[in-house]
Write a protein that holds these residues in place. Structure first.
Motif, short mmCIF file in Angstrom:
data_model
loop_
_atom_site.label_atom_id
_atom_site.label_comp_id
_atom_site.label_asym_id
_atom_site.label_seq_id
_atom_site.Cartn_x
_atom_site.Cartn_y
_atom_site.Cartn_z
N UNK B 74 0.48 -4.31 16.08
CA UNK B 74 0.10 -3.11 15.35
C UNK B 74 1.24 -2.11 15.44
N UNK B 75 1.02 -0.92 14.91
CA UNK B 75 2.00 0.16 15.01
C UNK B 75 2.14 0.60 16.47
N UNK B 76 3.15 1.42 16.76
CA UNK B 76 3.32 1.93 18.12
C UNK B 76 2.16 2.85 18.53
N UNK B 77 2.00 3.05 19.83
CA UNK B 77 0.88 3.87 20.31
C UNK B 77 0.82 5.27 19.72
N UNK B 78 1.97 5.92 19.52
CA UNK B 78 1.92 7.30 19.00
C UNK B 78 1.33 7.33 17.59
N UNK B 79 1.69 6.34 16.78
CA UNK B 79 1.16 6.33 15.41
C UNK B 79 -0.33 5.98 15.41
N UNK B 80 -0.72 5.01 16.25
CA UNK B 80 -2.15 4.66 16.31
C UNK B 80 -2.98 5.87 16.73
N UNK B 81 -2.46 6.64 17.66
CA UNK B 81 -3.18 7.84 18.09
C UNK B 81 -3.36 8.81 16.92
N UNK B 82 -2.32 8.93 16.08
CA UNK B 82 -2.46 9.86 14.94
C UNK B 82 -3.46 9.33 13.91
N UNK B 83 -3.65 8.03 13.86
CA UNK B 83 -4.68 7.50 12.95
C UNK B 83 -6.08 7.66 13.53
N UNK B 119 -18.67 -2.28 16.36
CA UNK B 119 -19.63 -1.31 15.81
C UNK B 119 -19.46 -1.11 14.31
N UNK B 120 -18.55 -1.89 13.71
CA UNK B 120 -18.36 -1.82 12.27
C UNK B 120 -17.31 -0.82 11.82
N UNK B 121 -16.74 -0.09 12.76
CA UNK B 121 -15.73 0.90 12.40
C UNK B 121 -14.40 0.22 12.10
N UNK B 122 -13.85 0.52 10.93
CA UNK B 122 -12.55 -0.03 10.56
C UNK B 122 -11.47 1.00 10.87
N UNK B 123 -10.43 0.54 11.57
CA UNK B 123 -9.33 1.41 11.95
C UNK B 123 -8.06 0.98 11.23
N UNK B 124 -7.34 1.95 10.75
CA UNK B 124 -5.99 1.73 10.21
C UNK B 124 -5.04 1.53 11.38
N UNK B 125 -4.19 0.50 11.31
CA UNK B 125 -3.25 0.25 12.40
C UNK B 125 -1.83 0.04 11.89
N UNK B 126 -1.57 0.44 10.64
CA UNK B 126 -0.22 0.30 10.08
C UNK B 126 0.10 1.52 9.24
#
Lengths: 332, 129
Positions: B74-83, B119-126
Motif C-alpha cells: 500500500x502507500x506509505x504510512x503518512x499517506x494512509x493516515x491522511x486517507x 465491517x464492510x468499510x472500504x479504505x483507499x490505500x493508494x
C-alpha cells in the motif's frame, strides 16, 4: 451551562464552498478501478447548548476524502480532529467530505441560549478569500504546507543534443529516478512526489522541508553562490525576488539524479519560480538546463496547493527497504 | 472459514515479463500490470506498517481450492493516515477484500488501491485513485 448528550449528526443540504472542491488524483498506470467513496464516520459537538460566550468542541472523523471542510468558522480540516468554537448565535456546522463519488455532508447544531439561528452566508467564498500574506519586508510570504505532486507536469517535449542518447535510461511514467532506491530524487522531482512539503519563510531565507525522504533545502535570499559547490543530489539554492516572484537558482548538482528519463551532468542547472498567486496556491515553475544533454530547456509547471490542515509526517524510507526482487519472483 | 479468490478472467492471463527496474525498486509501479485489476478475499497473516510502503500478507483460497499466500503493498504510512486509515485498523486474523493490480511476473504480489475490512468499510490505500 447545559451538558446534554452529544448531538447526532443530521444530513443537511449544503452549498459546497469552492475551497472544498478537489479534483480526483491522477497517475494510475492503466484504467483505474473505482476508488472508495468518502465516508463521514462521525461529527459531534459537545455541548450542543450553551450560554452566550461559552465554547463547544467539534469532533469528526472521515475516510477516503480528497478534501474535508467545516463551515462556518473552521475551514479545511484533516481526516480526523477536533476544533473549539465560540458561536455568538445558534449555529449549524456542516462537514463536507469530497471523495471519488462527489461530496457528502453532515451537520450539527449548537444552540446559544436566547439567540436566533445564524443566517446562512451568501455564496461569497471567493470574495471572502483571505489575501496573499506578506512578510515584514512587504514581499509575499510563501509559508505553509503545500502539495505539488502529480499536479506538476513536464510541459513540452524533451530534445537532446546530438550524441546525448546515451543519457536516456529505462523509466516509466510516474517513476522518479533515485526515489525508488530511497535516495534524494533531486529538483524538481522532490516537489513532484505525492507527499506534501512545508515552506518556512522569513525575509532572508526560505526553508523547504519535504515529507518525501525527510529532505530539506535551505534557500538564502539575496546572496550569491559560493565559488565552489560540492556536488549534491538536491544542489545548492540561492533566491532573489523578481517582483512578487521568488526565483531560486539551483546549481551544484551531482550527476546521480534523473530528469525526464535521462541522466545528466554536473552542469545541470534549475531555475525555480514561486509566485503565491492566491492565499491557497503557489504557481510553480522549474526550468531545467543541461547543455551537455538537453538541446532546449525543459519546463515543469503546475500549482502547489495549500493544505493548512496537514502536518509533515515522518517518512523514513530505509525503514523497510528490503529487496523487492524476491517478492516479484514467480515461484509457480 | 470459506475463502474465495475473485479473479476476473482477464487477470488470470497475466503478462509474464519483467520490467527493467533496479533492485529495491519498491516505489515503482513498473512491475505491476495496471490494465488488470483483481479483487482477492483472504485472511491477514502479517502487517508491516512501515516505510517506504506498508506491506501485508494474506491467505487466499485459489481456484484449485488451495490456500496460497499473497503479498500486497500500500502507500506509505503518512499517506494512509491522511486517507483516514489507522495503523491499528488491520491485524492478523482479519478477513479482508483487496482490490489492486497484480505483478507482471505472475508472482502472488499486488499493489492495492482499496482494502475492505470485515465491517464492510472500504479504505483507499493508494494516491493514484
Amino acid at each position: 451551562m447545559s451538558h446534554r448528550p452529544l448531538l447526532l449528526p443530521t444530513l443537511a443540504a449544503f452549498a459546497i464552498p469552492a475551497a472544498a472542491q478537489a479534483p480526483p488524483p491522477a497517475g494510475f498506470p492503466g484504467r483505474p478501478p473505482p476508488a472508495p467513496p468518502a465516508i463521514i464516520r462521525s461529527l459531534t459537538v459537545e455541548p450542543d447548548a450553551i450560554e452566550p460566550g461559552e465554547s463547544v468542541e467539534l469532533r469528526w472523523e472521515a475516510l477516503n476524502t480528497y478534501s474535508l471542510f467545516i463551515d462556518p468558522d473552521v475551514g479545511r480540516v484533516a481526516t480526523r480532529g477536533s476544533y473549539t468554537v465560540t458561536p455568538a448565535v445558534t449555529t449549524s456546522y456542516t462537514l463536507t467530505a469530497t471523495g471519488a463519488e462527489g461530496a457528502i455532508t453532515q451537520s450539527v447544531t449548537v444552540t446559544v441560549a436566547g439567540t436566533p439561528p445564524r443566517a446562512p452566508a451568501s455564496d461569497s467564498s471567493a470574495a471572502a478569500a483571505p489575501p496573499v500574506p506578506r512578510l515584514p519586508d512587504g514581499n509575499p510570504d510563501l509559508s505553509g504546507v503545500y502539495l505539488g505532486g502529480r499536479d506538476l507536469r513536464l510541459v513540452g517535449a524533451v530534445e537532446l543534443v546530438p550524441g546525448a542518447e546515451a543519457y536516456r535510461i529505462e523509466t516509466v511514467e510516474g517513476d522518479l529516478g533515485n526515489g525508488v532506491s530511497c535516495l534524494p530524487p533531486g529538483v524538481p522531482a522532490a516537489t513532484m512526489m505525492p507527499f506534501p512539503l512545508q515552506i518556512v519563510h522569513r525575509p532572508d531565507v526560505v526553508a523547504i522541508m519535504y515529507e518525501a525522504y525527510h529532505l530539506f533545502r535551505i534557500v538564502p535570499i539575496g546572496r550569491e553562490h559560493a565559488d565552489y559547490l560540492p556536488p549534491a543530489y538536491m544542489g545548492h539554492s540561492m533566491a532573489r525576488w523578481e517582483g512578487d516572484t521568488l526565483v531560486v537558482d539551483v546549481r551544484g548538482f551531482n550527476d546521480k539524479t534523473v530528469i525526464a528519463g535521462h541522466r545528466h551532468t554536473e552542469n545541470l542547472r534549475v531555475t525555480e519560480r514561486y509566485r503565491r498567486a492566491t492565499h491557497e496556491t503557489i504557481e510553480y515553475e522549474a526550468i531545467v538546463e543541461d547543455p551537455d544533454v538537453f538541446a532546449a530547456p525543459l519546463r515543469y509547471a503546475g500549482p502547489l496547493t495549500l493544505h493548512p490542515e496537514w502536518e509533515i509526517g515522518e517518512y523514513v524510507c530505509t525503514e523497510n527497504d528490503q529487496d523487492y526482487d524476491e517478492l516479484f519472483e514467480n515461484d509457480d | 472459514m470459506m475463502l474465495r479468490a475473485l479473479m476476473p478472467s482477464s487477470a488470470v492471463a497475466i503478462v509474464a515479463c519483467l520490467a527493467a527496474t533496479p533492485a529495491h525498486a519498491h516505489h515503482s509501479w513498473a512491475r505491476y500490470d495496471g490494465d488488470h485489476v483483481i479483487t482477492l478475499t483472504g485472511v491477514v497473516t502479517t502487517v508491516e506498517w512501515a516505510n517506504p510502503h506498508v506491506l501485508m500478507t494474506f491467505t487466499v483460497t485459489d481456484e484449485n481450492a488451495q490456500a496460497v499466500e499473497w503479498t500486497m503493498e500500500m502507500d506509505p504510512p503518512t499517506l494512509l493516515n491522511r486517507y483516514g486509515l489507522r495503523h491499528d485498523a488491520i491485524s492478523a486474523g482479519m478477513e479482508v477484500t483487496v482490490t489492486g493490480v497484480p505483478a507482471k511476473s505472475g508472482a502472488r504480489m499486488m499493489r492495492a488501491v482499496t482494502i475492505e475490512l470485515a465491517d464492510g468499510t472500504k479504505h483507499r490505500v493508494s494516491s493514484r485513485v
